[in-house]
Design an enzyme around this catalytic site. Structure first.
Site, PDB file in Angstrom:
ATOM      1  N   SER A 128     -58.933   3.180 -32.192  1.00 19.48           N
ATOM      2  CA  SER A 128     -58.361   2.640 -30.961  1.00 19.48           C
ATOM      3  C   SER A 128     -56.952   3.237 -30.745  1.00 19.48           C
ATOM      4  O   SER A 128     -56.809   4.456 -30.839  1.00 19.48           O
ATOM      5  CB  SER A 128     -58.390   1.117 -31.032  1.00 19.48           C
ATOM      6  OG  SER A 128     -58.317   0.556 -29.763  1.00 19.48           O
ATOM      7  N   ASP A 251     -68.378   0.066 -24.835  1.00 17.01           N
ATOM      8  CA  ASP A 251     -66.994  -0.436 -24.911  1.00 17.01           C
ATOM      9  C   ASP A 251     -66.633  -1.210 -23.653  1.00 17.01           C
ATOM     10  O   ASP A 251     -66.742  -0.689 -22.549  1.00 17.01           O
ATOM     11  CB  ASP A 251     -66.033   0.749 -25.091  1.00 17.01           C
ATOM     12  CG  ASP A 251     -64.689   0.324 -25.647  1.00 17.01           C
ATOM     13  OD1 ASP A 251     -64.227  -0.786 -25.328  1.00 17.01           O
ATOM     14  OD2 ASP A 251     -64.097   1.121 -26.413  1.00 17.01           O
ATOM     15  N   HIS A 306     -66.610  -1.897 -28.576  1.00 17.38           N
ATOM     16  CA  HIS A 306     -65.361  -1.412 -29.135  1.00 17.38           C
ATOM     17  C   HIS A 306     -65.233  -1.782 -30.617  1.00 17.38           C
ATOM     18  O   HIS A 306     -65.282  -2.954 -30.968  1.00 17.38           O
ATOM     19  CB  HIS A 306     -64.193  -2.001 -28.353  1.00 17.38           C
ATOM     20  CG  HIS A 306     -62.875  -1.351 -28.665  1.00 17.38           C
ATOM     21  ND1 HIS A 306     -62.650  -0.008 -28.426  1.00 17.38           N
ATOM     22  CD2 HIS A 306     -61.731  -1.836 -29.192  1.00 17.38           C
ATOM     23  CE1 HIS A 306     -61.410   0.282 -28.791  1.00 17.38           C
ATOM     24  NE2 HIS A 306     -60.842  -0.798 -29.262  1.00 17.38           N
TER      25      HIS A 306
END
Ligand code: NAG
Ligand code: NAG
Ligand code: NAG
Ligand code: NAG
Length: 345
Positions: A128, A251, A306
């Protein structure tokens, strides 16, 4: 919010021998060569000492025994390290990390790359926001050389919206409230981490908006979006062997998720302009075109939401991109013949 929440107990036990065998390093690697050190930078709301993150490091060492894994942290205290993912000046954080790397004897001692004495030669894995921070670290930290940089669900082209926070995550909510009020003020840009990669686009030019270009203290700089470019940035990114960009197919946290591929998404029409169709690529603002022409730019999709990581995908990725330096084909073939014992006659 989805964080790095791998079930640590299952991570290694589920790694079947067959899965590991399929990711063994290719034959062009000297069996005795030491793997490059691996930097791992976690994401928003995670901490360097989290069990899930640790098990990723353990997995990397299982795939390439002897790997020195360095978990990037901004504070020895895990709680403070987590807070620093929401609050802080990203540029200052990157300076701090660069200094810490320079003082790590395990990184200095394994130098010896092509650019001379004192070079720190590493692989890097960013989750991330840790992905774009590792890229910025490469661009800004003198003496740091990366072979492979692999990022999962990163925001290389910024975010158009701040993610939703957990009901009781007051640190996250505090950061969100500040971004909502005035993302471009110096107070917010100097203090709220996700604000420093928040990005808005001018609908008529398709480039970063005037407010973003004037106000963004981090992303507009590391992406070289302003008129005056930092030439050093392009040289550093182009010096990578491989930049591997994973986007999570499902995501819903990163808006837009294609940011992980440096794509531009029109906020109104949701039309996606891939990197190779963007001005930043054609004018090669940060060296991505040069890297791509050498075959060094890899776009990948990871299944799931995610940070829903699968250990098999991680192990395969580590097998292909990390480990010892690969030596030029010809020289190594000789080495392997001798080792196999059938080289003499
Ligand atoms: C953030 O830190 C950098 C590097 O230390 C510094 O140059 C900059 O002025 C700081 N930015 C703000 C807005 O405080
Ligand atoms: C978008 O860019 C155009 C052309 O540079 C400029 O005239 C306009 O003011 C910009 N729009 C906004 C909302 O900033
Ligand atoms: C984004 O989409 C809108 C709506 O289709 C369109 O009017 C606008 O020109 C697009 N912006 C760019 C930069 O392509
Ligand atoms: C990207 O550019 C190519 C070549 O100019 C063009 O054919 C293609 O339609 C473009 N794709 C997108 C999604 O903009």
């Amino acid at each position: 919010m989805h964080l790095l929440t791998l079930p640590p107990a299952t991570l290694l036990t589920l790694l079947l021998p067959s899965a590991l065998a399929s990711v063994l390093p290719p034959a062009t690697v000297a069996p005795s060569a030491k793997p490059l050190p691996l930097l791992i930078w976690h994401g928003l709301g995670d901490r360097y000492d989290a069990e899930g993150l640790r098990s990723v490091g353990t997995l990397a060492q299982k795939v390439h025994p002897g790997t020195y894994v360095k978990f990037i942290k901004l504070d020895d205290d895990g709680g403070n390290d987590r807070t620093a993912t929401f609050f802080g000046n990203v540029s200052a954080q990157i300076e701090t990390v660069c200094e810490e790397l320079r003082h790590d004897p395990q990184l200095a001692s394994v130098g010896g790359g092509s650019t001379g004495v004192g070079e720190m030669r590493v692989d890097a894995l960013g989750f991330s926001q840790g992905g774009q921070f590792l890229r910025a670290l490469l661009q800004r930290c003198d003496g740091l050389s990366m072979r492979a940089l692999v990022t999962f669900g990163s925001q290389h082209n910024g975010i158009a919206q701040f993610q939703l926070c957990g009901a009781y995550d007051f640190v996250c909510k505090g950061a969100a409230a500040l971004i909502k009020n005035n993302a471009w003020s110096d107070g917010v840009q100097g203090r709220v981490v996700p604000a420093q990669y928040y990005r808005t686009v001018n609908e008529s030019t398709g480039l970063g908006s005037e407010a973003y270009l004037a106000g963004s203290r981090f992303l507009a700089d590391v992406n070289n979006e302003r008129v005056v470019k930092n030439e050093g940035y392009a040289a550093k990114v182009a010096s990578l062997d491989k930049l591997v960009l994973f986007v999570f197919g499902e995501d819903q946290t990163v808006i837009p998720k294609e940011s992980g591929w440096f794509a531009e998404v029109n906020a109104t029409s949701e039309e996606v302009t891939p990197l190779r169709n963007r001005t930043m690529y054609h004018e090669d603002w940060i060296g991505l075109k040069k890297l791509d022409e050498r075959g060094g730019l890899v776009f990948k999709t990871a299944p799931g939401k995610h940070m829903e990581l699968e250990e098999k995908l991680l192990a395969e990725t580590f097998g292909v991109y990390f480990g010892p330096e690969r030596v030029a084909q010809g020289g190594m073939m000789d080495g392997l013949v001798v080792q196999g014992g059938d080289g003499g006659s």
